[in-house]
Design a protein around this motif. Structure first.
Motif, PDB file in Angstrom:
ATOM      1  N   ARG A  96      38.324  35.358  32.167  1.00 24.60           N
ATOM      2  CA  ARG A  96      38.071  34.272  31.228  1.00 24.60           C
ATOM      3  C   ARG A  96      39.250  33.328  31.141  1.00 24.60           C
ATOM      4  NH1 ARG A  96      35.352  33.732  25.761  1.00 24.60           N
ATOM      5  NH2 ARG A  96      36.711  32.356  24.549  1.00 24.60           N
ATOM      6  N   THR A 146      33.475  35.002  37.825  1.00 22.26           N
ATOM      7  CA  THR A 146      32.852  36.308  38.046  1.00 22.26           C
ATOM      8  C   THR A 146      32.973  36.695  39.513  1.00 22.26           C
ATOM      9  OG1 THR A 146      31.258  35.915  36.271  1.00 22.26           O
ATOM     10  CG2 THR A 146      30.726  37.654  37.848  1.00 22.26           C
ATOM     11  N   GLU A 188      34.661  40.048  35.238  1.00 25.05           N
ATOM     12  CA  GLU A 188      34.635  38.697  34.670  1.00 25.05           C
ATOM     13  C   GLU A 188      36.019  38.354  34.157  1.00 25.05           C
ATOM     14  OE1 GLU A 188      30.071  38.036  33.003  1.00 25.05           O
ATOM     15  OE2 GLU A 188      31.751  38.183  31.601  1.00 25.05           O
ATOM     16  N   GLN A 242      44.370  33.114  29.204  1.00 26.24           N
ATOM     17  CA  GLN A 242      43.491  33.835  30.111  1.00 26.24           C
ATOM     18  C   GLN A 242      43.393  35.282  29.659  1.00 26.24           C
ATOM     19  OE1 GLN A 242      45.458  31.909  34.006  1.00 26.24           O
ATOM     20  NE2 GLN A 242      43.595  33.064  34.460  1.00 26.24           N
ATOM     21  N   SER A 247      35.860  28.849  30.464  1.00 28.09           N
ATOM     22  CA  SER A 247      35.295  29.095  31.788  1.00 28.09           C
ATOM     23  C   SER A 247      35.386  30.580  32.120  1.00 28.09           C
ATOM     24  CB  SER A 247      36.045  28.296  32.845  1.00 28.09           C
ATOM     25  OG  SER A 247      35.566  28.594  34.149  1.00 28.09           O
ATOM     26  N   THR A 248      34.403  31.057  32.860  1.00 27.00           N
ATOM     27  CA  THR A 248      34.393  32.448  33.318  1.00 27.00           C
ATOM     28  C   THR A 248      34.279  32.474  34.832  1.00 27.00           C
ATOM     29  OG1 THR A 248      33.276  33.150  31.287  1.00 27.00           O
ATOM     30  CG2 THR A 248      33.230  34.674  33.141  1.00 27.00           C
ATOM     31  N   ARG A 276      31.246  27.097  33.291  1.00 31.63           N
ATOM     32  CA  ARG A 276      31.988  26.563  32.153  1.00 31.63           C
ATOM     33  C   ARG A 276      30.975  26.071  31.143  1.00 31.63           C
ATOM     34  NH1 ARG A 276      36.290  21.498  32.007  1.00 31.63           N
ATOM     35  NH2 ARG A 276      37.329  22.113  30.068  1.00 31.63           N
TER      36      ARG A 276
END
Lengths: 116, 115
Positions: free
Chosen positions: A22, A78, A20, A6, A75-76, A69
């Motif tokens: 990640r 936000t 954001e 991450q 995957s992000t 994703r």
């Protein structure tokens, strides 16, 4: 092999800014989960992905939160217009497939978000 | 619906003495149960899991847990605590009634180990 990663590990932002977060799951894992860990609240489920689709978004606390994703991998998460109550550790987990309760979820180290 | 109750928020033991971390669960289905450990500033690591095979489950680092359906319990034990066991422990129940695995976490028990 590599585990769940991450980034960033820590994020400090000002109230009202967007952030954001990640997550890179373990290669080959089709299921991906986001959780939030905050003091006094324990671990809360946010959203689940199977491949690129998100069948369950029920845990997202408000419409300021969204996730995507791409390519069945990264995957992000936000968060728009961050608020101080968004401060928490955001954890990502992946598992080989979602259709079995026996499957272990492998967790990343988390992103510690602080909203000033 | 499923839920997990960890009966102690903090447990303090001396090094070399037994550890008992208590967990009760509620589930509409035959559950899978897990214990995860989280060391400071580290990610969650699986200690052990119960998946309806043996009721006594052995995990890493000498930990074990016993599934007792009649008591709806899944307590975590270790015969002799080590300083490196100091961490937060989470009891977790898994359910696939939604078609995928959903994990419900207990609020955690902080294990403190003194010399």
């Amino acid at each position: 092999g590599a585990g769940v990663s991450q980034s960033p590990s820590n994020k400090v932002t000002e109230k009202g800014k967007d952030v954001e977060l990640r997550c890179d799951p373990i290669s080959g894992h089709t299921a991906l989960y986001w959780y939030r860990q905050s003091l006094g609240q324990g671990l809360e489920f946010l959203i689940y992905f199977q491949g690129n689709s998100a069948p369950d978004k029920s845990g997202l606390p408000s419409d300021r939160f969204s996730a995507e994703r791409t390519g069945g991998s990264v995957s992000t998460l936000t968060i728009q217009r961050t608020q101080q109550e968004d401060s928490a550790v955001y954890l990502c987990a992946s598992s080989q497939r979602a259709g079995s309760s026996y499957n272990e979820q492998f967790f990343g180290p988390g992103t510690r978000l602080t909203v000033l | 619906a499923q839920s997990v109750t960890q009966l102690d928020s903090h447990v303090s033991v001396s090094e070399g003495t037994p550890v008992l971390l208590r967990c009760n669960y509620s589930s509409s289905y035959s559950p899978s149960l897990f214990w995860y450990v989280q060391h400071p500033n580290k990610g969650l690591q699986l200690l052990l899991k119960y998946t309806s095979a043996a009721t006594l489950v052995k995990g890493i680092n000498g930990f074990e847990a016993e599934f007792k359906k009649s008591e709806t319990s899944f307590h975590l034990t270790k015969p002799s605590a080590h300083m490196s066991d100091a961490a937060e422990y989470f009891c977790v129940v898994s359910d696939i009634s939604a078609g995928y695995s959903t994990l419900t976490f207990g609020k955690g028990t902080m294990l403190l180990v003194s010399p």
